[in-house]
Design a protein around this motif. Structure first.
Motif, short mmCIF file in Angstrom:
data_model
loop_
_atom_site.label_atom_id
_atom_site.label_comp_id
_atom_site.label_asym_id
_atom_site.label_seq_id
_atom_site.Cartn_x
_atom_site.Cartn_y
_atom_site.Cartn_z
N HIS A 109 19.68 0.15 -17.83
CA HIS A 109 19.24 -1.08 -18.48
C HIS A 109 17.88 -1.55 -17.95
CE1 HIS A 109 23.61 -2.29 -19.70
NE2 HIS A 109 23.07 -1.42 -20.53
N LEU A 110 17.69 -1.46 -16.64
CA LEU A 110 16.42 -1.92 -16.07
C LEU A 110 15.26 -1.05 -16.53
CD1 LEU A 110 17.28 -2.95 -12.39
CD2 LEU A 110 17.53 -4.23 -14.52
N LYS A 111 15.48 0.25 -16.59
CA LYS A 111 14.43 1.16 -17.05
C LYS A 111 14.07 0.89 -18.51
CE LYS A 111 13.56 3.79 -13.46
NZ LYS A 111 12.21 3.81 -12.85
N LYS A 112 15.08 0.64 -19.34
CA LYS A 112 14.82 0.34 -20.74
C LYS A 112 14.08 -0.98 -20.88
CE LYS A 112 18.56 2.93 -22.97
NZ LYS A 112 19.80 2.83 -23.80
N TYR A 113 14.49 -1.97 -20.09
CA TYR A 113 13.81 -3.26 -20.16
C TYR A 113 12.34 -3.11 -19.80
CZ TYR A 113 12.62 -8.14 -19.56
OH TYR A 113 12.01 -9.37 -19.68
N GLN A 114 12.07 -2.40 -18.71
CA GLN A 114 10.68 -2.23 -18.27
C GLN A 114 9.84 -1.49 -19.30
OE1 GLN A 114 11.60 -0.32 -14.55
NE2 GLN A 114 11.49 -2.22 -13.37
N ASN A 164 30.40 -14.66 -18.88
CA ASN A 164 30.36 -13.20 -18.75
C ASN A 164 30.13 -12.56 -20.10
OD1 ASN A 164 33.12 -11.84 -19.78
ND2 ASN A 164 33.56 -13.89 -18.96
N THR A 165 29.50 -11.39 -20.06
CA THR A 165 29.21 -10.61 -21.26
C THR A 165 29.68 -9.18 -21.04
OG1 THR A 165 27.25 -11.95 -21.76
CG2 THR A 165 27.41 -9.78 -22.82
N ILE A 166 30.44 -8.62 -21.96
CA ILE A 166 30.88 -7.23 -21.84
C ILE A 166 29.71 -6.31 -22.16
CG2 ILE A 166 32.41 -5.44 -22.76
CD1 ILE A 166 34.48 -7.57 -23.31
N LEU A 167 29.38 -5.41 -21.23
CA LEU A 167 28.28 -4.48 -21.40
C LEU A 167 28.75 -3.12 -21.90
CD1 LEU A 167 26.35 -5.32 -18.11
CD2 LEU A 167 25.95 -6.23 -20.41
N THR A 168 29.91 -2.68 -21.43
CA THR A 168 30.50 -1.42 -21.89
C THR A 168 31.97 -1.42 -21.53
OG1 THR A 168 30.24 1.00 -21.89
CG2 THR A 168 30.09 -0.09 -19.77
N GLY A 289 13.71 -15.36 -16.15
CA GLY A 289 14.06 -13.97 -15.92
C GLY A 289 15.45 -13.64 -16.43
N LEU A 290 16.42 -14.53 -16.16
CA LEU A 290 17.79 -14.31 -16.63
C LEU A 290 17.86 -14.44 -18.15
CD1 LEU A 290 20.78 -13.85 -16.10
CD2 LEU A 290 21.03 -16.31 -15.68
N LYS A 291 17.16 -15.40 -18.70
CA LYS A 291 17.16 -15.59 -20.16
C LYS A 291 16.60 -14.36 -20.86
CE LYS A 291 14.13 -18.40 -21.88
NZ LYS A 291 13.43 -19.68 -22.21
N TYR A 292 15.46 -13.84 -20.38
CA TYR A 292 14.86 -12.66 -21.00
C TYR A 292 15.79 -11.45 -20.91
CZ TYR A 292 10.46 -15.32 -20.62
OH TYR A 292 9.49 -16.27 -20.70
N PHE A 293 16.40 -11.26 -19.72
CA PHE A 293 17.23 -10.09 -19.50
C PHE A 293 18.51 -10.16 -20.34
CE2 PHE A 293 20.09 -7.42 -16.74
CZ PHE A 293 19.46 -6.22 -17.02
N ARG A 294 19.10 -11.34 -20.46
CA ARG A 294 20.30 -11.49 -21.28
C ARG A 294 20.00 -11.24 -22.75
NH1 ARG A 294 22.19 -17.00 -21.06
NH2 ARG A 294 23.66 -16.23 -22.61
N ASN A 298 21.82 -8.36 -24.94
CA ASN A 298 22.52 -8.67 -26.20
C ASN A 298 21.98 -7.80 -27.33
OD1 ASN A 298 24.17 -10.63 -25.10
ND2 ASN A 298 22.73 -12.29 -25.47
N ASN A 299 20.68 -7.61 -27.38
CA ASN A 299 20.10 -6.74 -28.41
C ASN A 299 20.52 -5.30 -28.21
OD1 ASN A 299 18.75 -8.86 -29.64
ND2 ASN A 299 16.89 -8.58 -28.40
N THR A 300 20.58 -4.86 -26.95
CA THR A 300 20.99 -3.49 -26.65
C THR A 300 22.43 -3.25 -27.06
OG1 THR A 300 19.45 -3.38 -24.77
CG2 THR A 300 21.27 -1.79 -24.79
N ILE A 301 23.32 -4.21 -26.75
CA ILE A 301 24.74 -4.07 -27.08
C ILE A 301 24.94 -4.08 -28.59
CG2 ILE A 301 27.00 -5.20 -26.91
CD1 ILE A 301 26.01 -6.29 -24.16
N ASN A 302 24.24 -4.96 -29.29
CA ASN A 302 24.43 -5.10 -30.74
C ASN A 302 23.91 -3.89 -31.51
OD1 ASN A 302 25.58 -7.62 -30.43
ND2 ASN A 302 23.63 -8.70 -30.61
N HIS A 303 23.01 -3.11 -30.90
CA HIS A 303 22.42 -1.96 -31.61
C HIS A 303 22.97 -0.63 -31.11
CE1 HIS A 303 19.45 -5.08 -32.64
NE2 HIS A 303 19.23 -4.35 -33.70
N ARG A 304 24.07 -0.66 -30.36
CA ARG A 304 24.63 0.61 -29.87
C ARG A 304 25.28 1.37 -31.03
NH1 ARG A 304 27.74 -1.25 -24.45
NH2 ARG A 304 28.94 -2.31 -26.03
#
Length: 304
Positions: A109-114, A164-168, A289-294, A298-304
């Motif tokens: 996730h961090l690599k994709k964000y960067q 909390n948010t389910i990531l996988t 930072g938390l707002k941007y990352f969340r 959310n976009n990553t999870i919704n587009h899986r």
């Protein structure tokens, strides 16, 4: 002990004279002399040989001069970095994770964000800890968020004020040596685990996974569940057939050609072997930072 005092001490060590330091710093010789005397009294160590024409350092004074110079350089460097942070748009985010299993997902996730969110750069500060400590640190504000493994019948999330948010999601499976007799079975039962040494990973003393795993099994059996402090140790013991271990399916790290994975058969009365990896955070944490990352997650999870 003050910074000015240390700086004047270093000046004395270089110039060998209280008077020369006083002239250089535009202060009185008496002030310099008093500062050095107070420094010696505070340390309880003699730093100088005071001669009529020259001030020399003792052996302890020479050592202290080296350390004081390093301290001042580190302080100046830190102050410079603080100013750079203050004057930039770089956001900071303190993240925690429970084990290398969640750590692998976190790194992805961090690599994709960067790569994808370069217009909103974040400086990530990452630390590993037990689930119990992660909940406490996020609740107390020592961490902004954390990746946790939610498994079993725990009440952490139910009783927590954290969001909390389910990531996988996935299923817990058992790792077994290819040479182990149980490896011949397509799936294992609770009875198969009786008399076996069952391992789980945690980098610090924690009973979270142990109690979570036991909660999914019938209570009329005895199970020997033990913690190991490194994934390497767990992999080695399993590969040698000295133990079996449970893993989050699809997230194993350090693949081992001697280990195979088997599902644990659950009856209707047993708790599920399903797990989820979740992001936990305080609902009142409004840092960018938390707002941007969340938003990114959310976009990553919704587009899986």
């Amino acid at each position: 002990m003050e910074i000015e005092q240390l700086e004047n001490f270093l000046a004395v060590s270089q110039l060998g004279s209280f008077q020369k330091v006083a002239e250089q710093k535009f202060i009185s010789q008496r002030t310099v002399s008093k500062q050095m005397t107070n420094l010696e009294n505070e340390l309880g160590i003699k730093l100088f040989f005071r001669g009529s024409n020259k001030i020399l350092l003792t052996q302890a004074g020479t050592y202290f001069a080296q350390r004081a110079n390093e301290l001042i350089n580190q302080l100046n460097d830190s102050i410079g970095k603080l100013h750079a942070i203050t004057n930039s748009n770089l956001q900071h985010l303190r993240l925690g994770y429970f084990s290398p299993f969640e750590g692998r997902l976190l790194v992805t996730h961090l690599k994709k964000y960067q790569a994808l969110a370069k217009h909103k750069p974040i400086n990530f500060h990452v630390t590993e800890g037990s689930v119990e400590h992660l909940f406490a640190d996020v609740t107390l504000g020592n961490l902004d968020c954390a990746y946790i493994l939610d498994y079993g019948t725990h009440d952490h999330l139910l009783n927590s004020e954290l969001n909390n948010t389910i990531l996988t999601e996935g299923e817990m499976v058992l790792g077994i040596s290819k040479d182990h007799p149980l490896a011949a079975k397509k799936e294992l039962s609770a009875t198969d685990l009786t008399g076996q040494t069952i391992l789980y990973y945690s980098n610090e003393s924690s009973t979270y996974l142990q109690s979570a795993f036991l909660a999914t099994l019938p209570q009329n059996h005895h199970y020997n569940v033990q913690r190991v402090g490194t994934i390497e140790q767990m992999q080695t013991l399993v590969a040698l057939g000295q133990a079996i271990a449970f893993y989050p399916q699809s997230l194993p790290v350090f693949p081992n050609e001697w280990i195979v994975f088997r599902r644990l058969h659950s009856t209707a009365s047993d708790a599920s072997q399903r797990y989820s990896i979740r992001l936990i955070y305080r609902p009142d944490n409004n840092i960018n930072g938390l707002k941007y990352f969340r938003q990114f997650l959310n976009n990553t999870i919704n587009h899986r």
